[in-house]
Write a protein that holds these residues in place. Structure first.
Motif, mmCIF file in Angstrom:
data_model
loop_
_atom_site.group_PDB
_atom_site.id
_atom_site.type_symbol
_atom_site.label_atom_id
_atom_site.label_comp_id
_atom_site.label_asym_id
_atom_site.label_seq_id
_atom_site.Cartn_x
_atom_site.Cartn_y
_atom_site.Cartn_z
ATOM 1 N N SER A 161 49.148 47.484 38.303
ATOM 2 C CA SER A 161 50.005 46.937 37.258
ATOM 3 C C SER A 161 50.866 47.972 36.556
ATOM 4 C CB SER A 161 49.150 46.193 36.229
ATOM 5 O OG SER A 161 48.422 47.103 35.467
ATOM 6 N N LEU A 162 51.670 47.453 35.646
ATOM 7 C CA LEU A 162 52.550 48.294 34.836
ATOM 8 C C LEU A 162 51.766 49.228 33.916
ATOM 9 C CD1 LEU A 162 55.171 45.571 33.818
ATOM 10 C CD2 LEU A 162 55.436 47.357 35.552
ATOM 11 N N ASP A 163 50.519 48.877 33.610
ATOM 12 C CA ASP A 163 49.726 49.713 32.702
ATOM 13 C C ASP A 163 49.090 50.914 33.408
ATOM 14 O OD1 ASP A 163 47.533 48.695 34.071
ATOM 15 O OD2 ASP A 163 46.655 47.684 32.339
ATOM 16 N N THR A 164 49.446 51.152 34.666
ATOM 17 C CA THR A 164 49.021 52.279 35.517
ATOM 18 C C THR A 164 47.618 52.121 36.098
ATOM 19 O OG1 THR A 164 48.068 53.792 33.852
ATOM 20 C CG2 THR A 164 50.469 53.867 34.155
ATOM 21 N N ASN A 165 46.968 51.005 35.883
ATOM 22 C CA ASN A 165 45.599 50.803 36.364
ATOM 23 C C ASN A 165 45.555 49.999 37.655
ATOM 24 O OD1 ASN A 165 44.443 52.134 34.145
ATOM 25 N ND2 ASN A 165 44.562 50.289 32.920
ATOM 26 N N VAL A 166 44.485 50.233 38.408
ATOM 27 C CA VAL A 166 44.150 49.447 39.588
ATOM 28 C C VAL A 166 42.866 48.715 39.246
ATOM 29 C CG1 VAL A 166 43.453 49.568 42.017
ATOM 30 C CG2 VAL A 166 45.230 51.109 41.154
ATOM 31 N N LYS A 167 42.819 47.416 39.528
ATOM 32 C CA LYS A 167 41.634 46.631 39.171
ATOM 33 C C LYS A 167 41.085 45.899 40.385
ATOM 34 C CE LYS A 167 42.667 46.131 34.346
ATOM 35 N NZ LYS A 167 42.207 45.452 33.176
ATOM 36 N N LEU A 168 39.759 45.822 40.425
ATOM 37 C CA LEU A 168 39.052 45.060 41.435
ATOM 38 C C LEU A 168 38.482 43.829 40.752
ATOM 39 C CD1 LEU A 168 37.947 44.963 44.365
ATOM 40 C CD2 LEU A 168 35.901 46.114 43.487
ATOM 41 N N TRP A 169 38.846 42.650 41.275
ATOM 42 C CA TRP A 169 38.469 41.372 40.672
ATOM 43 C C TRP A 169 37.504 40.626 41.578
ATOM 44 C CZ3 TRP A 169 40.658 40.245 35.931
ATOM 45 C CH2 TRP A 169 41.764 41.012 35.552
ATOM 46 N N ASP A 170 36.487 40.030 41.002
ATOM 47 C CA ASP A 170 35.559 39.158 41.711
ATOM 48 C C ASP A 170 36.025 37.725 41.456
ATOM 49 O OD1 ASP A 170 33.430 37.438 42.432
ATOM 50 O OD2 ASP A 170 31.946 38.997 42.019
ATOM 51 N N THR A 171 36.466 37.042 42.515
ATOM 52 C CA THR A 171 37.000 35.691 42.329
ATOM 53 C C THR A 171 35.906 34.670 42.038
ATOM 54 O OG1 THR A 171 36.954 35.266 44.719
ATOM 55 C CG2 THR A 171 38.999 36.146 43.783
ATOM 56 N N ARG A 172 34.691 34.951 42.465
ATOM 57 C CA ARG A 172 33.587 34.024 42.164
ATOM 58 C C ARG A 172 33.230 34.066 40.683
ATOM 59 N NH1 ARG A 172 29.705 36.670 46.331
ATOM 60 N NH2 ARG A 172 30.733 38.324 45.226
ATOM 61 N N GLU A 173 33.169 35.281 40.149
ATOM 62 C CA GLU A 173 32.825 35.462 38.735
ATOM 63 C C GLU A 173 34.033 35.326 37.821
ATOM 64 O OE1 GLU A 173 29.685 35.880 37.612
ATOM 65 O OE2 GLU A 173 29.008 35.690 39.698
ATOM 66 N N GLN B 202 36.342 37.573 37.071
ATOM 67 C CA GLN B 202 36.466 38.688 36.136
ATOM 68 C C GLN B 202 36.714 40.001 36.870
ATOM 69 O OE1 GLN B 202 32.842 38.967 33.918
ATOM 70 N NE2 GLN B 202 31.619 39.539 35.663
ATOM 71 N N CYS B 203 37.220 40.963 36.128
ATOM 72 C CA CYS B 203 37.428 42.310 36.647
ATOM 73 C C CYS B 203 36.068 43.000 36.724
ATOM 74 C CB CYS B 203 38.371 43.086 35.727
ATOM 75 S SG CYS B 203 38.603 44.806 36.211
ATOM 76 N N VAL B 204 35.752 43.558 37.886
ATOM 77 C CA VAL B 204 34.472 44.244 38.041
ATOM 78 C C VAL B 204 34.612 45.760 37.943
ATOM 79 C CG1 VAL B 204 33.336 42.401 39.296
ATOM 80 C CG2 VAL B 204 34.626 44.114 40.569
ATOM 81 N N HIS B 205 35.847 46.268 38.077
ATOM 82 C CA HIS B 205 36.057 47.712 37.889
ATOM 83 C C HIS B 205 37.546 48.002 37.683
ATOM 84 C CE1 HIS B 205 34.583 51.812 37.938
ATOM 85 N NE2 HIS B 205 35.709 52.127 38.551
ATOM 86 N N THR B 206 37.819 48.969 36.825
ATOM 87 C CA THR B 206 39.177 49.450 36.603
ATOM 88 C C THR B 206 39.242 50.911 37.022
ATOM 89 O OG1 THR B 206 39.488 47.935 34.748
ATOM 90 C CG2 THR B 206 40.999 49.808 34.885
ATOM 91 N N PHE B 207 40.179 51.224 37.895
ATOM 92 C CA PHE B 207 40.391 52.585 38.383
ATOM 93 C C PHE B 207 41.593 53.162 37.643
ATOM 94 C CE2 PHE B 207 38.414 50.113 41.704
ATOM 95 C CZ PHE B 207 37.412 50.950 42.186
ATOM 96 N N LYS B 208 41.389 54.297 36.968
ATOM 97 C CA LYS B 208 42.444 54.899 36.144
ATOM 98 C C LYS B 208 42.728 56.321 36.604
ATOM 99 C CE LYS B 208 41.062 52.334 32.053
ATOM 100 N NZ LYS B 208 40.816 52.397 30.626
ATOM 101 N N ASN B 209 43.977 56.588 36.999
ATOM 102 C CA ASN B 209 44.379 57.955 37.309
ATOM 103 C C ASN B 209 45.867 58.076 37.547
ATOM 104 O OD1 ASN B 209 44.635 60.510 39.249
ATOM 105 N ND2 ASN B 209 42.789 60.733 37.998
ATOM 106 N N HIS B 210 46.565 56.971 37.792
ATOM 107 C CA HIS B 210 48.017 57.048 37.953
ATOM 108 C C HIS B 210 48.662 57.285 36.587
ATOM 109 C CE1 HIS B 210 48.519 56.077 42.161
ATOM 110 N NE2 HIS B 210 47.673 55.060 42.049
ATOM 111 N N SER B 211 49.812 57.957 36.597
ATOM 112 C CA SER B 211 50.506 58.226 35.334
ATOM 113 C C SER B 211 51.737 57.331 35.142
ATOM 114 C CB SER B 211 50.918 59.696 35.256
ATOM 115 O OG SER B 211 51.792 60.025 36.307
ATOM 116 N N GLU B 212 52.102 56.572 36.173
ATOM 117 C CA GLU B 212 53.198 55.611 36.075
ATOM 118 C C GLU B 212 52.766 54.310 36.740
ATOM 119 O OE1 GLU B 212 57.211 56.844 36.767
ATOM 120 O OE2 GLU B 212 56.681 58.945 36.524
#
Length: 90
Positions: A14-26, A28-38
């Protein structure tokens, strides 16, 4: 993640620089990966569902280990406008 469960997960960038892993059964987001600067321009889930690749306007490609929940490798792109797309070769 089990290979049989791959259809139950979605990866987003996304625009907020994060990568997210989503569980469609639950649902909800199960993990957010943060390291990009743009902004993250594209993401891909590996065929065995163990890795996520992401690319960004920050001119990097990042490889994330899903099980460990952390950055495995960061690669510098050669384009001055950032890396715009990515995919895994099965």
């Amino acid at each position: 993640l089990a290979e049989k469960d791959i259809c139950n997960y979605i990866v987003s960038g996304s625009l907020d620089t994060n990568v997210k892993l989503w569980d469609t059964r639950e649902r909800q987001c199960v993990h957010t990966f943060k390291n990009h600067s743009e902004i993250v321009t594209a993401v891909a889930l590996s065929p065995d569902s163990s890795l996520i690749a992401s690319c960004s306007k920050d001119n990097t490609v990042k490889i994330w280990d899903i099980v460990a929940g952390k950055l495995q490798k960061s690669l510098e792109g050669s384009k001055s406008l950032g890396v715009m797309d990515i995919c895994f070769n099965p």
